[in-house]
Design an enzyme around this catalytic site. Structure first.
Site, PDB file in Angstrom:
ATOM      1  N   GLY A 125      32.347 -26.741   4.556  1.00  0.00           N
ATOM      2  CA  GLY A 125      33.535 -27.282   5.220  1.00  0.00           C
ATOM      3  C   GLY A 125      33.302 -27.537   6.705  1.00  0.00           C
TER       4      GLY A 125
ATOM      5  N   LEU B 229      26.815 -29.374   9.032  1.00  0.00           N
ATOM      6  CA  LEU B 229      25.615 -28.760   8.456  1.00  0.00           C
ATOM      7  C   LEU B 229      24.865 -27.924   9.505  1.00  0.00           C
TER       8      LEU B 229
ATOM      9  N   GLY C  40      29.509  -3.884  22.800  1.00  0.00           N
ATOM     10  CA  GLY C  40      28.366  -3.964  21.894  1.00  0.00           C
ATOM     11  C   GLY C  40      27.120  -4.408  22.627  1.00  0.00           C
ATOM     12  N   GLY C  41      26.175  -3.500  22.797  1.00  0.00           N
ATOM     13  CA  GLY C  41      24.923  -3.821  23.496  1.00  0.00           C
ATOM     14  C   GLY C  41      23.794  -4.075  22.517  1.00  0.00           C
TER      15      GLY C  41
ATOM     16  N   TYR D 202      22.064  -7.406  19.844  1.00  0.00           N
ATOM     17  CA  TYR D 202      21.456  -8.725  20.045  1.00  0.00           C
ATOM     18  C   TYR D 202      22.353  -9.649  20.878  1.00  0.00           C
ATOM     19  N   ILE D 203      23.559  -9.905  20.340  1.00  0.00           N
ATOM     20  CA  ILE D 203      24.381 -10.952  20.956  1.00  0.00           C
ATOM     21  C   ILE D 203      24.906 -10.494  22.317  1.00  0.00           C
TER      22      ILE D 203
ATOM     23  N   VAL E 180      30.143  -6.531  18.127  1.00  0.00           N
ATOM     24  CA  VAL E 180      29.851  -5.234  17.496  1.00  0.00           C
ATOM     25  C   VAL E 180      29.260  -5.417  16.098  1.00  0.00           C
TER      26      VAL E 180
ATOM     27  N   HIS F 163      -7.779 -18.344  26.949  1.00  0.00           N
ATOM     28  CA  HIS F 163      -7.516 -17.776  28.264  1.00  0.00           C
ATOM     29  C   HIS F 163      -7.015 -18.865  29.194  1.00  0.00           C
TER      30      HIS F 163
HETATM   31  P1  FAD Z   1      25.422 -19.200   7.879  1.00  0.00           P
HETATM   32  O1  FAD Z   1      24.552 -19.805   8.889  1.00  0.00           O
HETATM   33  O2  FAD Z   1      26.523 -18.323   8.347  1.00  0.00           O
HETATM   34  O3  FAD Z   1      26.010 -20.415   7.038  1.00  0.00           O
HETATM   35  C1  FAD Z   1      26.973 -20.229   6.049  1.00  0.00           C
HETATM   36  C2  FAD Z   1      27.701 -21.527   5.845  1.00  0.00           C
HETATM   37  O4  FAD Z   1      28.536 -21.393   4.701  1.00  0.00           O
HETATM   38  C3  FAD Z   1      28.625 -21.925   6.998  1.00  0.00           C
HETATM   39  O5  FAD Z   1      28.306 -23.205   7.468  1.00  0.00           O
HETATM   40  C4  FAD Z   1      30.027 -21.872   6.391  1.00  0.00           C
HETATM   41  O6  FAD Z   1      30.888 -22.876   6.898  1.00  0.00           O
HETATM   42  C5  FAD Z   1      29.722 -22.108   4.916  1.00  0.00           C
HETATM   43  N1  FAD Z   1      30.727 -21.566   4.023  1.00  0.00           N
HETATM   44  C6  FAD Z   1      31.243 -20.305   4.000  1.00  0.00           C
HETATM   45  N2  FAD Z   1      32.149 -20.183   3.013  1.00  0.00           N
HETATM   46  C7  FAD Z   1      32.200 -21.391   2.400  1.00  0.00           C
HETATM   47  C8  FAD Z   1      32.971 -21.891   1.310  1.00  0.00           C
HETATM   48  N3  FAD Z   1      33.834 -21.133   0.654  1.00  0.00           N
HETATM   49  N4  FAD Z   1      32.792 -23.197   0.958  1.00  0.00           N
HETATM   50  C9  FAD Z   1      31.919 -23.989   1.622  1.00  0.00           C
HETATM   51  N5  FAD Z   1      31.168 -23.552   2.647  1.00  0.00           N
HETATM   52  C10 FAD Z   1      31.310 -22.271   3.030  1.00  0.00           C
HETATM   53  N6  FAD Z   1      19.218 -15.559  13.925  1.00  0.00           N
HETATM   54  C11 FAD Z   1      17.914 -15.756  14.250  1.00  0.00           C
HETATM   55  O7  FAD Z   1      17.051 -15.668  13.378  1.00  0.00           O
HETATM   56  N7  FAD Z   1      17.543 -16.060  15.537  1.00  0.00           N
HETATM   57  C12 FAD Z   1      18.444 -16.167  16.542  1.00  0.00           C
HETATM   58  O8  FAD Z   1      18.081 -16.442  17.676  1.00  0.00           O
HETATM   59  C13 FAD Z   1      19.813 -15.949  16.223  1.00  0.00           C
HETATM   60  N8  FAD Z   1      20.754 -16.043  17.192  1.00  0.00           N
HETATM   61  C14 FAD Z   1      22.069 -15.877  16.861  1.00  0.00           C
HETATM   62  C15 FAD Z   1      23.013 -15.974  17.869  1.00  0.00           C
HETATM   63  C16 FAD Z   1      24.356 -15.820  17.579  1.00  0.00           C
HETATM   64  C17 FAD Z   1      25.372 -15.936  18.689  1.00  0.00           C
HETATM   65  C18 FAD Z   1      24.755 -15.562  16.239  1.00  0.00           C
HETATM   66  C19 FAD Z   1      26.205 -15.423  15.891  1.00  0.00           C
HETATM   67  C20 FAD Z   1      23.822 -15.449  15.222  1.00  0.00           C
HETATM   68  C21 FAD Z   1      22.468 -15.606  15.524  1.00  0.00           C
HETATM   69  N9  FAD Z   1      21.478 -15.487  14.553  1.00  0.00           N
HETATM   70  C22 FAD Z   1      20.165 -15.650  14.881  1.00  0.00           C
HETATM   71  C23 FAD Z   1      21.814 -15.180  13.140  1.00  0.00           C
HETATM   72  C24 FAD Z   1      21.806 -16.483  12.279  1.00  0.00           C
HETATM   73  O9  FAD Z   1      22.735 -17.379  12.817  1.00  0.00           O
HETATM   74  C25 FAD Z   1      22.157 -16.140  10.840  1.00  0.00           C
HETATM   75  O10 FAD Z   1      21.285 -15.158  10.350  1.00  0.00           O
HETATM   76  C26 FAD Z   1      22.028 -17.383   9.953  1.00  0.00           C
HETATM   77  O11 FAD Z   1      22.876 -18.421  10.389  1.00  0.00           O
HETATM   78  C27 FAD Z   1      22.356 -17.034   8.499  1.00  0.00           C
HETATM   79  O12 FAD Z   1      22.248 -18.175   7.699  1.00  0.00           O
HETATM   80  P2  FAD Z   1      23.092 -18.318   6.357  1.00  0.00           P
HETATM   81  O13 FAD Z   1      22.684 -19.628   5.770  1.00  0.00           O
HETATM   82  O14 FAD Z   1      22.949 -17.109   5.540  1.00  0.00           O
HETATM   83  O15 FAD Z   1      24.615 -18.363   6.808  1.00  0.00           O
HETATM   84  P1  NAD Z   2      24.178  -5.933  16.584  1.00  0.00           P
HETATM   85  O1  NAD Z   2      24.205  -5.111  15.361  1.00  0.00           O
HETATM   86  O2  NAD Z   2      22.884  -6.483  17.067  1.00  0.00           O
HETATM   87  O3  NAD Z   2      24.770  -5.102  17.803  1.00  0.00           O
HETATM   88  C1  NAD Z   2      26.042  -4.521  17.742  1.00  0.00           C
HETATM   89  C2  NAD Z   2      26.068  -3.386  18.751  1.00  0.00           C
HETATM   90  O4  NAD Z   2      27.417  -2.960  18.914  1.00  0.00           O
HETATM   91  C3  NAD Z   2      25.256  -2.175  18.290  1.00  0.00           C
HETATM   92  O5  NAD Z   2      24.372  -1.795  19.316  1.00  0.00           O
HETATM   93  C4  NAD Z   2      26.335  -1.121  18.013  1.00  0.00           C
HETATM   94  O6  NAD Z   2      25.884   0.195  18.281  1.00  0.00           O
HETATM   95  C5  NAD Z   2      27.438  -1.544  18.968  1.00  0.00           C
HETATM   96  N1  NAD Z   2      28.792  -1.145  18.583  1.00  0.00           N
HETATM   97  C6  NAD Z   2      29.340  -1.175  17.348  1.00  0.00           C
HETATM   98  N2  NAD Z   2      30.635  -0.789  17.407  1.00  0.00           N
HETATM   99  C7  NAD Z   2      30.914  -0.532  18.715  1.00  0.00           C
HETATM  100  C8  NAD Z   2      32.072  -0.128  19.427  1.00  0.00           C
HETATM  101  N3  NAD Z   2      33.230   0.077  18.785  1.00  0.00           N
HETATM  102  N4  NAD Z   2      31.990   0.031  20.765  1.00  0.00           N
HETATM  103  C9  NAD Z   2      30.823  -0.193  21.419  1.00  0.00           C
HETATM  104  N5  NAD Z   2      29.681  -0.583  20.795  1.00  0.00           N
HETATM  105  C10 NAD Z   2      29.738  -0.761  19.463  1.00  0.00           C
HETATM  106  O7  NAD Z   2      25.264  -7.097  16.326  1.00  0.00           O
HETATM  107  P2  NAD Z   2      25.562  -8.439  17.111  1.00  0.00           P
HETATM  108  O8  NAD Z   2      25.008  -8.388  18.478  1.00  0.00           O
HETATM  109  O9  NAD Z   2      27.007  -8.710  16.906  1.00  0.00           O
HETATM  110  O10 NAD Z   2      24.715  -9.485  16.277  1.00  0.00           O
HETATM  111  C11 NAD Z   2      24.985  -9.630  14.871  1.00  0.00           C
HETATM  112  C12 NAD Z   2      23.734 -10.045  14.161  1.00  0.00           C
HETATM  113  O11 NAD Z   2      23.414 -11.403  14.471  1.00  0.00           O
HETATM  114  C13 NAD Z   2      22.492  -9.261  14.562  1.00  0.00           C
HETATM  115  O12 NAD Z   2      22.388  -8.047  13.877  1.00  0.00           O
HETATM  116  C14 NAD Z   2      21.397 -10.205  14.181  1.00  0.00           C
HETATM  117  O13 NAD Z   2      21.139 -10.045  12.806  1.00  0.00           O
HETATM  118  C15 NAD Z   2      22.017 -11.571  14.440  1.00  0.00           C
HETATM  119  N6  NAD Z   2      21.537 -12.117  15.740  1.00  0.00           N
HETATM  120  C16 NAD Z   2      20.205 -12.319  15.925  1.00  0.00           C
HETATM  121  C17 NAD Z   2      19.745 -12.813  17.122  1.00  0.00           C
HETATM  122  C18 NAD Z   2      18.271 -13.044  17.304  1.00  0.00           C
HETATM  123  O14 NAD Z   2      17.566 -13.075  16.303  1.00  0.00           O
HETATM  124  N7  NAD Z   2      17.785 -13.207  18.523  1.00  0.00           N
HETATM  125  C19 NAD Z   2      20.623 -13.086  18.159  1.00  0.00           C
HETATM  126  C20 NAD Z   2      21.965 -12.856  17.955  1.00  0.00           C
HETATM  127  C21 NAD Z   2      22.415 -12.376  16.731  1.00  0.00           C
END
Ligand code: FAD
Ligand code: NAD
Length: 462
Positions: free
Chosen positions: A36, A39, A183-184, A186-187, A268, A441
């Site tokens: 929805g 892509l 939440g300290g 990844y994000i 978080v 190097h």
């Molecule tokens: P998603 O990417 O969540 O895709 C799911 C899709 O399903 C969505 O487009 C949604 O609209 C669709 N959908 C859901 N329900 C329905 C339905 N009922 N009908 C039709 N469509 C539906 N990962 C990394 O590896 N490196 C990074 O640097 C990284 N940075 C990130 C930064 C942020 C801020 C966030 C939030 C995440 C980050 N991630 C990162 C995590 C990464 O985005 C996810 O692991 C990845 O997108 C998962 O892919 P997926 O295909 O499982 O799901």
């Molecule tokens: P996270 O699991 O990386 O971090 C959440 C943090 O919030 C943890 O350190 C946890 O201890 C803390 N926390 C939880 N509850 C709390 C509370 N009530 N008060 C204070 N701290 C609390 O989750 P995220 O940062 O939301 O990212 C979600 C996921 O998205 C990640 O686990 C990762 O899989 C994916 N991601 C990946 C990347 C990357 O690959 N570079 C970047 C962003 C996100």
């Protein structure tokens, strides 16, 4: 309601779903991907790509600001300013380019895309409500659930009214003056650090005793130091309690305090998107909150498959993509399994952290007798020419046969080492294989060879 049949129906067009769609199409399977939203899913639209674009903007701005203040490289810059609206428009341009690129790749593979929301009626049937209001029923021989994940909300501090998730943070057109990050992980750290560089006064509230609690302190210490240098107040062992007119009330071992904040970013964690998909009609086995799958990404119901964030940790795009390939191959009847030696992970903070496989502590906890080599990037000439001397590269190997079981690094621009790290583990490299490989190097990659030599007791440059 119109009706159609397909061999493979993929619900979700994120990194998992769209890669499964491309590979299934390449393998000659009639395939439909339904989403929805544009892509690319979370990763492309509101995750990996937008966050890395914002981090790049923040890095460039920080370099310009540093030159203006201190001119360490002898470059003089006058008073840089940031127009976040323009930066976000640039980021949106990248996202749009990638959205249409994914669409073209699916079209090239002869995979259909339906723009709409899909609800499963049973294990072979789904109803789709199109974004244009149309409805259709799709029956399929195989269904792949790739619905991803969504941000976790805090019940006491719900989203809205200045409380935002990463999605809204990546669309801000003004730099928030006072940003509190709950939440300290990844994000919180990737975005918190970026906003600190852009000029926000940032406080990070982390419940655990250290930031990035899934990593060991040796790896996180340089990031913690860099946060301090940026003026970010990091409150560990602290939880957020409530939001009042005075700010965010937090509680730590020394009691309660209030943090002034105009914007609160809640990061978080994320949870699998399992509601609104009609899963209740299927009764699939679950693994906690995730859909349980086997190593072919098959669920407990015949010909129903699941991939990506909806199936478990680590919730990373490259895990979802690989599972997308595996599931398409498995549906096509090929021998395929998702059985990686290790999944690389990168934290795009400054400095970056990259890990593959086991840390020394994890190896010991697994009962392995390991040797560890560590090479400080302070002794790496390429790091010096990049004006950075922080961090190290670490190799962990079995003591008996020197098989490498883990590689980690923290430092500037170390993210790209993930490729070499991943290959080394996947191909069963021993320390001698890495040490014997000629590394170009001057590169940061030389630190990998040096860490292997250090584990063998004869590093050359320390
Ligand atoms: P998603 O990417 O969540 O895709 C799911 C899709 O399903 C969505 O487009 C949604 O609209 C669709 N959908 C859901 N329900 C329905 C339905 N009922 N009908 C039709 N469509 C539906 N990962 C990394 O590896 N490196 C990074 O640097 C990284 N940075 C990130 C930064 C942020 C801020 C966030 C939030 C995440 C980050 N991630 C990162 C995590 C990464 O985005 C996810 O692991 C990845 O997108 C998962 O892919 P997926 O295909 O499982 O799901
Ligand atoms: P996270 O699991 O990386 O971090 C959440 C943090 O919030 C943890 O350190 C946890 O201890 C803390 N926390 C939880 N509850 C709390 C509370 N009530 N008060 C204070 N701290 C609390 O989750 P995220 O940062 O939301 O990212 C979600 C996921 O998205 C990640 O686990 C990762 O899989 C994916 N991601 C990946 C990347 C990357 O690959 N570079 C970047 C962003 C996100």
């Amino acid at each position: 309601m119109t009706a159609r049949h397909t061999q493979v129906l993929i619900i979700g067009g994120g990194p998992g779903g769209y890669v499964a769609g491309i590979r299934a199409g390449q393998l000659g399977l009639e395939t439909v991907v339904v989403d929805g939203l544009p892509l690319g899913g979370t990763c492309l639209n509101v995750g990996c790509i937008p966050s890395k674009a914002l981090i790049h903007v923040a890095d460039e701005f920080a370099i310009a600001t540093d030159q203006a203040k201190r001119a360490p490289l002898g470059i003089s810059v006058a008073d840089p300013t940031i127009d976040l609206g323009q930066a976000v428009a640039w980021k949106d341009g990248i996202v749009r380019k990638l959205n249409s690129g994914v669409g073209r790749l699916l079209a090239k593979a002869h995979t259909d895309v339906v723009e709409g929301w899909c609800t499963l009626v049973d294990g072979k049937t789904a109803d789709v409500t199109g974004v244009d209001g149309s409805t259709q029923r799709i029956t399929a021989d195989h269904v792949v659930i790739a619905t991803g994940s969504e941000p976790v909300a805090l019940p006491a501090i719900p989203f809205g009214d200045g409380v935002i998730s990463s999605t809204e943070a990546l669309a801000l057109t003004e730099v928030p003056p006072l940003l509190a990050v709950i939440g300290g992980g990844y994000i919180g750290l990737e975005l918190g650090m970026a906003f600190a560089k852009l000029g926000s006064i940032v406080t990070v509230v982390e419940a655990e005793p250290q930031i990035l609690p899934i990593y060991d302190r040796q790896l996180t210490a340089p990031v913690a130091k860099s946060l301090t240098a940026l003026g970010v107040d990091v409150l560990t062992g602290t939880t957020a309690v409530e939001l009042t007119d005075d700010g965010l009330v937090v509680e730590g071992s020394d009691g309660r305090r209030t943090i002034a904040a105009d914007t609160v970013l809640v990061t978080v964690g994320r949870r699998p998107r399992v509601s609104g998909v009609g899963l209740e009609h299927l009764g699939l086995s679950m693994n906690g909150p995730f859909i349980a799958i086997d190593d072919r990404c098959h669920t407990s119901m015949r010909n129903v498959w699941a991939i990506g964030d909806v199936t478990g940790e680590p919730m990373l795009a490259h895990r979802a993509m690989k599972q997308g390939e595996v599931v398409a191959e498995a549906i096509a009847g090929r021998p395929a399994a998702f059985d990686p030696t290790a999944i690389p992970a990168i934290v795009f903070t400054d400095p970056e952290i990259v890990t593959v496989g086991l840390s020394p502590e994890q190896a010991e906890a697994d009962g392995l007798d390991v040797i560890v080599g560590r090479f400080p990037l302070q002794a790496n000439s390429r790091s010096m020419t990049l004006a950075s001397d922080r961090g190290f590269v670490r190799a962990v190997a079995r003591a008996d046969d020197h098989l490498v079981v883990g590689l980690q690094a923290v430092g500037r621009s170390v993210a790209e080492l993930s490729t070499a790290f991943g290959l080394a583990l996947e191909m069963g490299a021993r320390l001698e294989d890495i040490g014997d490989t000629i590394h170009a190097h001057p590169t940061i990659g030389e630190g990998l060879a040096e860490s292997a030599l250090a584990a063998l007791g004869h590093a050359l440059h320390i």
